[in-house]
Design an enzyme around this catalytic site. Structure first.
Site, PDB file in Angstrom:
ATOM      1  N   HIS A 168       1.174  -1.206   0.082  1.00 29.85           N
ATOM      2  CA  HIS A 168      -0.175  -0.021  -0.061  1.00 29.85           C
ATOM      3  C   HIS A 168       1.211   1.011  -0.032  1.00 29.85           C
ATOM      4  CE1 HIS A 168      -2.619  -2.964   1.192  1.00 29.85           C
ATOM      5  NE2 HIS A 168      -4.012  -2.159   0.903  1.00 29.85           N
ATOM      6  N   GLY A 169       2.269   1.199   0.184  1.00 29.08           N
ATOM      7  CA  GLY A 169       2.776   2.346   0.609  1.00 29.08           C
ATOM      8  C   GLY A 169       4.361   2.450   1.336  1.00 29.08           C
TER       9      GLY A 169
END
Length: 451
Positions: free
Chosen positions: A308-309
């Site tokens: 996701h990051g």
């Protein structure tokens, strides 16, 4: 271009469906690829070329490989992962615009295709047209769901009279558009308005909001994310049905779950099963003893957070879920009643708190928000202790509608009645309400586009 773009609704999809069904059955996969190329190129025409090269490489390597040929399989997977990692790093350290929209889902499709071939779950390679259409299929290229290659087929030789074929096409389109409109309503009439509320809370300043508003904000963001992504998934699945593909369920009422582990088996189902089938089970799953099971879950949730990051909040988010799931799996499950009670608490209280971690990447702001959620930390003073009433007055009805739709039987009932004439009238009104809302606002892009 997004599914809630008026150009998509009134230009792209009507023209595409006409061309798709007028074309001979043998050419429809090429029509699908061409339509996907046009759809994707509206946003990122240059980056499409890079993905096209990767797709062709995967097709050629798959054709050259043989079942259980480990060295070539590892080479293909390494190529796909390297491309994804390179773009992720470029977007982080050079320019965020260098990250192709939806590249994670695009790459996951390629990896699952190669893995299914290698493991023998897919008996033969896809043709070039099927491969390109599968990788780029425009309903799924931006944010999933992750269709498996085994579902990527349509009849190339169709029987029946012309009238029977037309009736079948119209039935596909009608059924698909019903799912699409339901998802559009969730996105435009619920998620987009919840997003406005969440942005207002940010504009006020987390240090200045009251504790009730901070908790309300956590609920609002949770529903914003849920209806945004569930709405997108319904639209994507509906478009797939309109094209003659099977319906792909990506959400299975996660807030009806009895624990966080079950919640994530119901949330973004195709991503969860992807991690299960291609990471967790190959590591040994839960069949290798307690210690290694914990190790495997740790790896899966760490990768999930990093996917996701790479900012700290995503790592904290992933590892927090890992700890909760471990607690449920190895402690709570020893007592059935306690497991149900605490599991429900985890879903309705801890899940919204983890979404706050997911939403706020700045560690200082995140700390401030949690200090307002739990004011005994003594950070900041609410400017207006009654601010919650203002937002309840504005968003109370929408919040109530959102909470009602969390009840599985409510949505299941509406889905079962979707062929009823009254349901068609309701969906017709819902569609034009969405159009009116879109015409009066810029609209919010789907949250998962950035992943």
């Amino acid at each position: 271009m997004s599914f809630s773009d008026l150009n998509f609704l009134f230009r792209f999809i009507p023209i595409f469906l006409i061309v798709y069904y007028i074309a001979p059955a043998k050419l429809r996969m090429w029509v699908l690829f061409a339509g996907s190329f046009i759809f994707y190129s509206f946003g990122e025409p240059k980056l499409f070329v890079v993905l096209l090269v990767t797709s062709v490489a995967n097709y050629l390597l798959a054709k050259a490989s043989k079942a259980h040929e480990k060295a070539l399989f590892i080479s293909i997977i390494t190529l796909d992962v390297a491309v994804l990692a390179a773009f992720k790093m470029l977007s982080l350290w050079v320019d965020s615009s260098l990250l192709p929209v939806g590249i994670s889902f695009f790459t996951f499709k390629m990896i699952s295709y190669q893995a299914d071939l290698y493991m023998g779950r897919l008996k033969k390679t896809l043709s070039l047209k099927d491969s390109l259409s599968y990788f780029y299929m425009f309903p799924q290229v931006l944010s999933g769901p992750i269709m498996r290659a085994s579902d990527m087929h349509i009849d190339e030789v169709e029987g029946g009279t012309r009238l029977e074929r037309i009736t079948r096409y119209l039935s596909n389109i009608e059924d698909g558009l019903k799912f699409f409109v339901a998802g559009l309503g969730m996105k435009v009439l619920l998620a987009d308005h919840f997003a406005i509320c969440w942005k207002d809370i940010y504009a006020i300043g987390y240090e200045s909001i009251s504790t009730p508003l901070a908790w309300f904000g956590a609920v609002i963001y949770s529903m914003n994310l849920y209806f945004d992504f569930w709405g997108y998934s319904l639209m994507a699945a509906g478009l797939g049905v309109a094209l003659g593909f099977p319906f792909i369920q990506n959400f299975d009422h996660p807030y009806a779950a009895r624990g966080v582990g079950e919640f994530y088996r119901r949330w973004h189902v195709t991503l969860g099963t992807w991690f299960r089938d291609y990471i967790y089970i190959p590591l040994g799953g839960s069949r290798v003893g307690k210690v290694k099971t914990i190790r495997n879950l740790f790896i899966v949730w760490l990768i999930t957070g990093l996917w996701h990051g790479v900012t700290v909040n995503f790592i904290i988010w992933g590892l927090s879920l890992f700890l909760i799931i471990i607690f449920e799996k190895f402690v709570l499950n020893k007592n059935k009643l306690l497991s149900i009670v605490v599991g429900r608490f985890n879903v309705f209280v801890l899940i919204p708190l983890t979404w706050v971690v997911f939403a706020i990447s700045d560690m200082t702001l995140l700390q401030t928000y949690f200090a307002r959620l739990f004011p005994f930390f003594g950070v900041g003073i609410a400017i207006n202790h009654n601010d919650i009433f203002k937002y309840l007055g504005t968003y109370g009805i929408l919040t109530a509608i959102g909470l009602v739709l969390l009840v599985p039987k409510v949505f299941d009932f509406m889905e079962s009645k979707r062929k009823h004439p009254f349901a068609v009238i309701v969906l017709f009104i819902l569609f034009w309400a969405c159009v009116l809302s879109l015409s009066n606002a810029a609209g919010n892009p789907f949250l998962y586009f950035r992943f």
